[in-house]
Motif scaffolding. Structure first.
Motif, PDB file in Angstrom:
ATOM      1  N   ARG A   1      46.633 -13.346  -2.088  1.00 48.94           N
ATOM      2  CA  ARG A   1      46.584 -12.924  -0.687  1.00 48.94           C
ATOM      3  C   ARG A   1      45.639 -11.734  -0.514  1.00 48.94           C
ATOM      4  O   ARG A   1      45.720 -10.763  -1.242  1.00 48.94           O
ATOM      5  N   ASP A   2      44.725 -11.839   0.412  1.00 50.50           N
ATOM      6  CA  ASP A   2      43.733 -10.810   0.739  1.00 50.50           C
ATOM      7  C   ASP A   2      42.833 -10.451  -0.450  1.00 50.50           C
ATOM      8  O   ASP A   2      42.104  -9.471  -0.396  1.00 50.50           O
ATOM      9  N   GLY A   3      42.896 -11.228  -1.533  1.00 46.92           N
ATOM     10  CA  GLY A   3      42.070 -10.967  -2.706  1.00 46.92           C
ATOM     11  C   GLY A   3      42.464  -9.712  -3.453  1.00 46.92           C
ATOM     12  O   GLY A   3      41.684  -9.185  -4.240  1.00 46.92           O
ATOM     13  N   LYS A   4      43.675  -9.229  -3.249  1.00 51.47           N
ATOM     14  CA  LYS A   4      44.107  -7.962  -3.867  1.00 51.47           C
ATOM     15  C   LYS A   4      44.979  -8.234  -5.079  1.00 51.47           C
ATOM     16  O   LYS A   4      45.810  -9.125  -5.080  1.00 51.47           O
ATOM     17  N   TRP A   5      44.751  -7.420  -6.108  1.00 57.78           N
ATOM     18  CA  TRP A   5      45.576  -7.492  -7.299  1.00 57.78           C
ATOM     19  C   TRP A   5      45.474  -6.180  -8.051  1.00 57.78           C
ATOM     20  O   TRP A   5      44.649  -5.334  -7.727  1.00 57.78           O
ATOM     21  N   SER A   6      46.329  -6.001  -9.026  1.00 63.51           N
ATOM     22  CA  SER A   6      46.339  -4.778  -9.829  1.00 63.51           C
ATOM     23  C   SER A   6      46.113  -5.133 -11.287  1.00 63.51           C
ATOM     24  O   SER A   6      46.598  -6.159 -11.779  1.00 63.51           O
ATOM     25  N   TRP A   7      45.385  -4.273 -11.968  1.00 57.17           N
ATOM     26  CA  TRP A   7      45.114  -4.461 -13.391  1.00 57.17           C
ATOM     27  C   TRP A   7      45.202  -3.100 -14.061  1.00 57.17           C
ATOM     28  O   TRP A   7      44.495  -2.169 -13.671  1.00 57.17           O
ATOM     29  N   ASP A   8      46.085  -2.983 -15.015  1.00 58.22           N
ATOM     30  CA  ASP A   8      46.225  -1.754 -15.787  1.00 58.22           C
ATOM     31  C   ASP A   8      46.422  -0.542 -14.874  1.00 58.22           C
ATOM     32  O   ASP A   8      45.818   0.507 -15.076  1.00 58.22           O
ATOM     33  N   GLY A   9      47.239  -0.726 -13.832  1.00 61.68           N
ATOM     34  CA  GLY A   9      47.564   0.359 -12.908  1.00 61.68           C
ATOM     35  C   GLY A   9      46.526   0.628 -11.834  1.00 61.68           C
ATOM     36  O   GLY A   9      46.690   1.528 -11.018  1.00 61.68           O
TER      37      GLY A   9
ATOM     38  N   PRO B   1      39.612 -16.639 -13.811  1.00 56.80           N
ATOM     39  CA  PRO B   1      40.699 -16.153 -14.640  1.00 56.80           C
ATOM     40  C   PRO B   1      42.090 -16.268 -14.006  1.00 56.80           C
ATOM     41  O   PRO B   1      43.057 -15.738 -14.570  1.00 56.80           O
ATOM     42  N   TRP B   2      42.231 -16.950 -12.890  1.00 52.60           N
ATOM     43  CA  TRP B   2      43.568 -17.209 -12.345  1.00 52.60           C
ATOM     44  C   TRP B   2      43.561 -18.519 -11.571  1.00 52.60           C
ATOM     45  O   TRP B   2      42.556 -18.894 -10.978  1.00 52.60           O
ATOM     46  N   PRO B   3      44.688 -19.244 -11.572  1.00 54.64           N
ATOM     47  CA  PRO B   3      44.848 -20.399 -10.694  1.00 54.64           C
ATOM     48  C   PRO B   3      45.538 -19.952  -9.401  1.00 54.64           C
ATOM     49  O   PRO B   3      46.072 -18.853  -9.339  1.00 54.64           O
ATOM     50  N   ASN B   4      45.501 -20.802  -8.403  1.00 52.96           N
ATOM     51  CA  ASN B   4      46.213 -20.576  -7.152  1.00 52.96           C
ATOM     52  C   ASN B   4      45.519 -19.532  -6.290  1.00 52.96           C
ATOM     53  O   ASN B   4      44.320 -19.380  -6.350  1.00 52.96           O
TER      54      ASN B   4
ATOM     55  N   ASP C   1      37.443 -16.021  -0.717  1.00 56.13           N
ATOM     56  CA  ASP C   1      36.628 -17.219  -0.534  1.00 56.13           C
ATOM     57  C   ASP C   1      37.362 -18.350   0.175  1.00 56.13           C
ATOM     58  O   ASP C   1      36.775 -19.401   0.426  1.00 56.13           O
ATOM     59  N   GLU C   2      38.604 -18.166   0.514  1.00 56.17           N
ATOM     60  CA  GLU C   2      39.333 -19.065   1.406  1.00 56.17           C
ATOM     61  C   GLU C   2      39.600 -18.241   2.666  1.00 56.17           C
ATOM     62  O   GLU C   2      40.709 -17.761   2.913  1.00 56.17           O
ATOM     63  N   VAL C   3      38.543 -18.039   3.440  1.00 58.39           N
ATOM     64  CA  VAL C   3      38.533 -17.088   4.544  1.00 58.39           C
ATOM     65  C   VAL C   3      39.609 -17.376   5.586  1.00 58.39           C
ATOM     66  O   VAL C   3      40.292 -16.452   6.048  1.00 58.39           O
ATOM     67  N   MET C   4      39.793 -18.636   5.941  1.00 60.48           N
ATOM     68  CA  MET C   4      40.756 -18.985   6.981  1.00 60.48           C
ATOM     69  C   MET C   4      42.164 -18.476   6.662  1.00 60.48           C
ATOM     70  O   MET C   4      42.905 -18.090   7.559  1.00 60.48           O
ATOM     71  N   TYR C   5      42.512 -18.443   5.373  1.00 65.36           N
ATOM     72  CA  TYR C   5      43.853 -17.999   4.974  1.00 65.36           C
ATOM     73  C   TYR C   5      43.847 -16.628   4.292  1.00 65.36           C
ATOM     74  O   TYR C   5      44.871 -16.182   3.803  1.00 65.36           O
ATOM     75  N   ARG C   6      42.671 -15.992   4.247  1.00 67.96           N
ATOM     76  CA  ARG C   6      42.501 -14.657   3.660  1.00 67.96           C
ATOM     77  C   ARG C   6      42.913 -14.605   2.186  1.00 67.96           C
ATOM     78  O   ARG C   6      43.584 -13.676   1.753  1.00 67.96           O
ATOM     79  N   ASN C   7      42.478 -15.592   1.418  1.00 65.20           N
ATOM     80  CA  ASN C   7      42.828 -15.659   0.002  1.00 65.20           C
ATOM     81  C   ASN C   7      41.601 -15.650  -0.900  1.00 65.20           C
ATOM     82  O   ASN C   7      40.556 -16.178  -0.543  1.00 65.20           O
ATOM     83  N   ALA C   8      41.788 -15.095  -2.083  1.00 65.48           N
ATOM     84  CA  ALA C   8      40.882 -15.359  -3.201  1.00 65.48           C
ATOM     85  C   ALA C   8      41.523 -16.558  -3.894  1.00 65.48           C
ATOM     86  O   ALA C   8      42.711 -16.534  -4.191  1.00 65.48           O
ATOM     87  N   ILE C   9      40.757 -17.618  -4.070  1.00 58.25           N
ATOM     88  CA  ILE C   9      41.371 -18.870  -4.524  1.00 58.25           C
ATOM     89  C   ILE C   9      40.766 -19.392  -5.820  1.00 58.25           C
ATOM     90  O   ILE C   9      39.551 -19.450  -5.977  1.00 58.25           O
TER      91      ILE C   9
ATOM     92  N   ALA D   1      35.560  -6.899 -11.048  1.00 62.40           N
ATOM     93  CA  ALA D   1      36.653  -5.956 -11.258  1.00 62.40           C
ATOM     94  C   ALA D   1      36.145  -4.968 -12.300  1.00 62.40           C
ATOM     95  O   ALA D   1      35.715  -5.373 -13.378  1.00 62.40           O
ATOM     96  N   ALA D   2      36.191  -3.709 -11.971  1.00 66.27           N
ATOM     97  CA  ALA D   2      35.628  -2.680 -12.845  1.00 66.27           C
ATOM     98  C   ALA D   2      36.113  -2.805 -14.275  1.00 66.27           C
ATOM     99  O   ALA D   2      37.309  -2.777 -14.540  1.00 66.27           O
ATOM    100  N   GLY D   3      35.170  -2.982 -15.203  1.00 68.87           N
ATOM    101  CA  GLY D   3      35.495  -2.980 -16.612  1.00 68.87           C
ATOM    102  C   GLY D   3      36.168  -4.224 -17.156  1.00 68.87           C
ATOM    103  O   GLY D   3      36.436  -4.305 -18.346  1.00 68.87           O
TER     104      GLY D   3
END
Length: 133
Positions: A71-79, A65-68, A87-95, A125-127
């Motif tokens: 960082r650290d696989g963190k994001w916010s959804w609805d607060g 559900p996202w391109p690019n 899954d891009e461990v060397m750079y600590r990204n969800a890709i 992601a919950a829900g």
């Protein structure tokens, strides 16, 4: 299962579904629901990849559900702060989303059309649910 079907099923990108209309041909793949090849006559219209290869550089892949990168696989959804798999461990990204290596389901296949689908179940992601076609 004939030899062609066996080879098709054993491809790193899964089953290959060819479609065509007029001078145009395309190959859609099971793994990631991606576009492996698109041609007009003998001219390639995308930078595809061979049927016996894994797409490098995310060529032809559905980035949902996202391109690019996140960082650290963190994001916010609805607060709510959420954590995605890194899954891009060397750079600590969800890709590039969660569906590009998943097996997609063939819903229909004809001469001019192939419809593949994927259902993303809650858990990453919950829900949050998703469907792609």
């Amino acid at each position: 299962m004939c030899q062609t079907d066996r080879m098709n099923a054993m491809s790193p990108s899964g089953r290959q579904y060819e479609i065509s209309a007029g001078d145009y041909t395309a190959v859609v793949v099971e793994v990631g629901g991606g576009l492996r090849e698109l041609r007009c006559g003998r001219r390639a219209l995308i930078d595809g990849y061979p049927g016996d290869a894994v797409p490098d550089g995310s060529r032809g892949q559905v980035l949902a559900p996202w391109p690019n990168r996140l960082r650290d696989g963190k994001w916010s959804w609805d607060g709510e702060d959420l954590q995605l798999p890194v899954d891009e461990v060397m750079y600590r990204n969800a890709i590039h989303g969660l569906v590009r290596w998943a097996g997609w389901t063939l819903e229909s296949h004809g001469v001019q059309r192939a419809v593949l689908s994927y259902r993303l179940h809650p858990g990453w992601a919950a829900g949050v649910r998703g469907e792609a076609e």
